[in-house]
Design a protein around this motif. Structure first.
Motif, PDB file in Angstrom:
ATOM      1  N   SER A  52       0.826  -1.202   0.000  1.00  0.00           N
ATOM      2  CA  SER A  52       0.000   0.000   0.000  1.00  0.00           C
ATOM      3  C   SER A  52       0.865   1.258   0.000  1.00  0.00           C
ATOM      4  CB  SER A  52      -0.928   0.006   1.219  1.00  0.00           C
ATOM      5  OG  SER A  52      -1.657   1.215   1.282  1.00  0.00           O
ATOM      6  N   LYS A  53       1.887   1.297   0.830  1.00  0.00           N
ATOM      7  CA  LYS A  53       2.790   2.455   0.876  1.00  0.00           C
ATOM      8  C   LYS A  53       3.517   2.640  -0.451  1.00  0.00           C
ATOM      9  CE  LYS A  53       3.789   2.244   5.814  1.00  0.00           C
ATOM     10  NZ  LYS A  53       4.863   1.961   6.796  1.00  0.00           N
ATOM     11  N   LEU A  54       3.947   1.533  -1.053  1.00  0.00           N
ATOM     12  CA  LEU A  54       4.640   1.606  -2.339  1.00  0.00           C
ATOM     13  C   LEU A  54       3.711   2.123  -3.435  1.00  0.00           C
ATOM     14  CD1 LEU A  54       6.640  -1.717  -2.128  1.00  0.00           C
ATOM     15  CD2 LEU A  54       7.615   0.591  -2.142  1.00  0.00           C
ATOM     16  N   GLU A  55       2.481   1.664  -3.448  1.00  0.00           N
ATOM     17  CA  GLU A  55       1.535   2.103  -4.483  1.00  0.00           C
ATOM     18  C   GLU A  55       1.128   3.567  -4.315  1.00  0.00           C
ATOM     19  OE1 GLU A  55      -1.776  -0.541  -4.923  1.00  0.00           O
ATOM     20  OE2 GLU A  55      -0.521  -2.146  -5.724  1.00  0.00           O
ATOM     21  N   ARG A  56       1.284   4.088  -3.122  1.00  0.00           N
ATOM     22  CA  ARG A  56       0.980   5.501  -2.872  1.00  0.00           C
ATOM     23  C   ARG A  56       2.242   6.361  -2.891  1.00  0.00           C
ATOM     24  NH1 ARG A  56      -1.594   5.794   2.497  1.00  0.00           N
ATOM     25  NH2 ARG A  56      -0.584   3.801   2.868  1.00  0.00           N
ATOM     26  N   ALA A  57       3.358   5.780  -3.302  1.00  0.00           N
ATOM     27  CA  ALA A  57       4.644   6.483  -3.419  1.00  0.00           C
ATOM     28  C   ALA A  57       5.075   7.105  -2.095  1.00  0.00           C
ATOM     29  CB  ALA A  57       4.594   7.529  -4.533  1.00  0.00           C
ATOM     30  N   LEU A  58       4.773   6.410  -0.992  1.00  0.00           N
ATOM     31  CA  LEU A  58       5.147   6.918   0.325  1.00  0.00           C
ATOM     32  C   LEU A  58       6.499   6.393   0.793  1.00  0.00           C
ATOM     33  CD1 LEU A  58       1.720   6.676   2.188  1.00  0.00           C
ATOM     34  CD2 LEU A  58       2.760   8.666   1.066  1.00  0.00           C
ATOM     35  N   THR A  59       7.025   5.410   0.083  1.00  0.00           N
ATOM     36  CA  THR A  59       8.309   4.827   0.468  1.00  0.00           C
ATOM     37  C   THR A  59       9.088   4.429  -0.780  1.00  0.00           C
ATOM     38  OG1 THR A  59       9.342   3.187   1.910  1.00  0.00           O
ATOM     39  CG2 THR A  59       7.397   2.475   0.726  1.00  0.00           C
ATOM     40  N   ASP A  60      10.387   4.448  -0.664  1.00  0.00           N
ATOM     41  CA  ASP A  60      11.301   4.077  -1.741  1.00  0.00           C
ATOM     42  C   ASP A  60      11.615   2.588  -1.590  1.00  0.00           C
ATOM     43  OD1 ASP A  60      13.294   4.010  -3.663  1.00  0.00           O
ATOM     44  OD2 ASP A  60      14.391   5.707  -2.855  1.00  0.00           O
ATOM     45  N   PRO A  61      11.280   1.756  -2.578  1.00  0.00           N
ATOM     46  CA  PRO A  61      11.458   0.310  -2.401  1.00  0.00           C
ATOM     47  C   PRO A  61      12.913  -0.120  -2.446  1.00  0.00           C
ATOM     48  CG  PRO A  61      10.783   0.764  -4.639  1.00  0.00           C
ATOM     49  CD  PRO A  61      10.742   2.083  -3.899  1.00  0.00           C
ATOM     50  N   ARG A  62      13.217  -1.142  -1.666  1.00  0.00           N
ATOM     51  CA  ARG A  62      14.519  -1.790  -1.743  1.00  0.00           C
ATOM     52  C   ARG A  62      14.525  -2.709  -2.964  1.00  0.00           C
ATOM     53  NH1 ARG A  62      16.533  -3.799   3.989  1.00  0.00           N
ATOM     54  NH2 ARG A  62      17.580  -5.146   2.511  1.00  0.00           N
ATOM     55  N   LEU A  63      15.691  -2.961  -3.493  1.00  0.00           N
ATOM     56  CA  LEU A  63      15.807  -3.840  -4.659  1.00  0.00           C
ATOM     57  C   LEU A  63      15.226  -5.217  -4.367  1.00  0.00           C
ATOM     58  CD1 LEU A  63      16.721  -4.421  -7.512  1.00  0.00           C
ATOM     59  CD2 LEU A  63      19.006  -4.905  -6.605  1.00  0.00           C
ATOM     60  N   SER A  64      15.483  -5.753  -3.188  1.00  0.00           N
ATOM     61  CA  SER A  64      14.954  -7.081  -2.862  1.00  0.00           C
ATOM     62  C   SER A  64      13.423  -7.079  -2.842  1.00  0.00           C
ATOM     63  CB  SER A  64      15.496  -7.552  -1.505  1.00  0.00           C
ATOM     64  OG  SER A  64      15.143  -6.649  -0.475  1.00  0.00           O
ATOM     65  N   THR A  65      12.829  -5.979  -2.442  1.00  0.00           N
ATOM     66  CA  THR A  65      11.362  -5.868  -2.445  1.00  0.00           C
ATOM     67  C   THR A  65      10.839  -5.852  -3.873  1.00  0.00           C
ATOM     68  OG1 THR A  65      11.401  -4.659  -0.348  1.00  0.00           O
ATOM     69  CG2 THR A  65       9.409  -4.449  -1.688  1.00  0.00           C
ATOM     70  N   VAL A  66      11.501  -5.117  -4.749  1.00  0.00           N
ATOM     71  CA  VAL A  66      11.094  -5.059  -6.154  1.00  0.00           C
ATOM     72  C   VAL A  66      11.157  -6.448  -6.780  1.00  0.00           C
ATOM     73  CG1 VAL A  66      11.618  -4.090  -8.438  1.00  0.00           C
ATOM     74  CG2 VAL A  66      11.809  -2.645  -6.397  1.00  0.00           C
ATOM     75  N   VAL A  67      12.214  -7.180  -6.490  1.00  0.00           N
ATOM     76  CA  VAL A  67      12.371  -8.536  -7.037  1.00  0.00           C
ATOM     77  C   VAL A  67      11.260  -9.447  -6.512  1.00  0.00           C
ATOM     78  CG1 VAL A  67      13.861 -10.585  -7.064  1.00  0.00           C
ATOM     79  CG2 VAL A  67      14.847  -8.304  -7.441  1.00  0.00           C
ATOM     80  N   ARG A  68      10.964  -9.393  -5.231  1.00  0.00           N
ATOM     81  CA  ARG A  68       9.913 -10.249  -4.662  1.00  0.00           C
ATOM     82  C   ARG A  68       8.540  -9.889  -5.227  1.00  0.00           C
ATOM     83  NH1 ARG A  68      10.811 -10.405   1.711  1.00  0.00           N
ATOM     84  NH2 ARG A  68      10.037  -8.320   1.338  1.00  0.00           N
ATOM     85  N   LEU A  69       8.276  -8.603  -5.417  1.00  0.00           N
ATOM     86  CA  LEU A  69       6.993  -8.195  -6.007  1.00  0.00           C
ATOM     87  C   LEU A  69       6.874  -8.694  -7.445  1.00  0.00           C
ATOM     88  CD1 LEU A  69       6.767  -4.575  -4.593  1.00  0.00           C
ATOM     89  CD2 LEU A  69       5.209  -6.467  -4.064  1.00  0.00           C
ATOM     90  N   ALA A  70       7.955  -8.586  -8.211  1.00  0.00           N
ATOM     91  CA  ALA A  70       7.932  -9.062  -9.599  1.00  0.00           C
ATOM     92  C   ALA A  70       7.661 -10.567  -9.644  1.00  0.00           C
ATOM     93  CB  ALA A  70       9.255  -8.730 -10.291  1.00  0.00           C
ATOM     94  N   ARG A  71       8.287 -11.308  -8.753  1.00  0.00           N
ATOM     95  CA  ARG A  71       8.039 -12.760  -8.699  1.00  0.00           C
ATOM     96  C   ARG A  71       6.581 -13.035  -8.337  1.00  0.00           C
ATOM     97  NH1 ARG A  71      13.498 -14.462  -5.443  1.00  0.00           N
ATOM     98  NH2 ARG A  71      14.913 -14.295  -7.214  1.00  0.00           N
ATOM     99  N   GLY A  72       6.041 -12.298  -7.371  1.00  0.00           N
ATOM    100  CA  GLY A  72       4.639 -12.474  -6.982  1.00  0.00           C
ATOM    101  C   GLY A  72       3.673 -12.135  -8.099  1.00  0.00           C
ATOM    102  N   LEU A  73       4.058 -11.169  -8.924  1.00  0.00           N
ATOM    103  CA  LEU A  73       3.225 -10.763 -10.055  1.00  0.00           C
ATOM    104  C   LEU A  73       3.486 -11.616 -11.297  1.00  0.00           C
ATOM    105  CD1 LEU A  73       3.644  -6.929  -9.581  1.00  0.00           C
ATOM    106  CD2 LEU A  73       1.463  -8.177  -9.437  1.00  0.00           C
ATOM    107  N   ASP A  74       4.522 -12.454 -11.245  1.00  0.00           N
ATOM    108  CA  ASP A  74       4.931 -13.294 -12.363  1.00  0.00           C
ATOM    109  C   ASP A  74       5.283 -12.454 -13.592  1.00  0.00           C
ATOM    110  OD1 ASP A  74       5.582 -15.725 -13.521  1.00  0.00           O
ATOM    111  OD2 ASP A  74       3.557 -16.053 -14.314  1.00  0.00           O
ATOM    112  N   VAL A  75       6.064 -11.401 -13.342  1.00  0.00           N
ATOM    113  CA  VAL A  75       6.552 -10.542 -14.419  1.00  0.00           C
ATOM    114  C   VAL A  75       8.052 -10.362 -14.230  1.00  0.00           C
ATOM    115  CG1 VAL A  75       4.365  -9.302 -14.688  1.00  0.00           C
ATOM    116  CG2 VAL A  75       6.125  -8.370 -13.155  1.00  0.00           C
TER     117      VAL A  75
END
Length: 86
Positions: free
Chosen positions: A44-67
């Motif tokens: 939720s914070k990431l989608e509202r641009a309230l926090t800067d994501p860590r690289l590991s978070t971006v990778v985990r989100l991409a895996r969860g989204l299968d992209v």
């Protein structure tokens, strides 16, 4: 000060890509949280641009989204205020 504006533009563009990709996949934030291991409040914070994501978070989100991770980080929005160069 320009660095802060650049960082905000990057975080904002990421937030749009994350939300757009998640909704196109017909996933709720809770479902993406379960698939990615990223807490739903962090998504939720990431989608509202309230926090800067860590690289590991971006990778985990991409895996969860299968992209590929690049789908969440490439600069594909043409808004002139989000120009990340120069």
């Amino acid at each position: 000060m320009a660095h802060d504006a650049d960082t905000h533009a990057i975080v904002l563009a990421f937030s749009w890509r994350l939300r757009d990709t998640r909704t196109a996949s017909r996933l709720t934030q809770d479902r993406l949280a379960r698939l990615s291991g990223v807490h739903h409040t962090e998504i939720s914070k990431l989608e509202r641009a309230l926090t800067d994501p860590r690289l590991s978070t971006v990778v985990r989100l991409a895996r969860g989204l299968d992209v590929p991770t690049s789908a969440l980080v490439e600069n594909r929005y043409e808004d002139p205020q989000l120009t990340l160069e120069g």
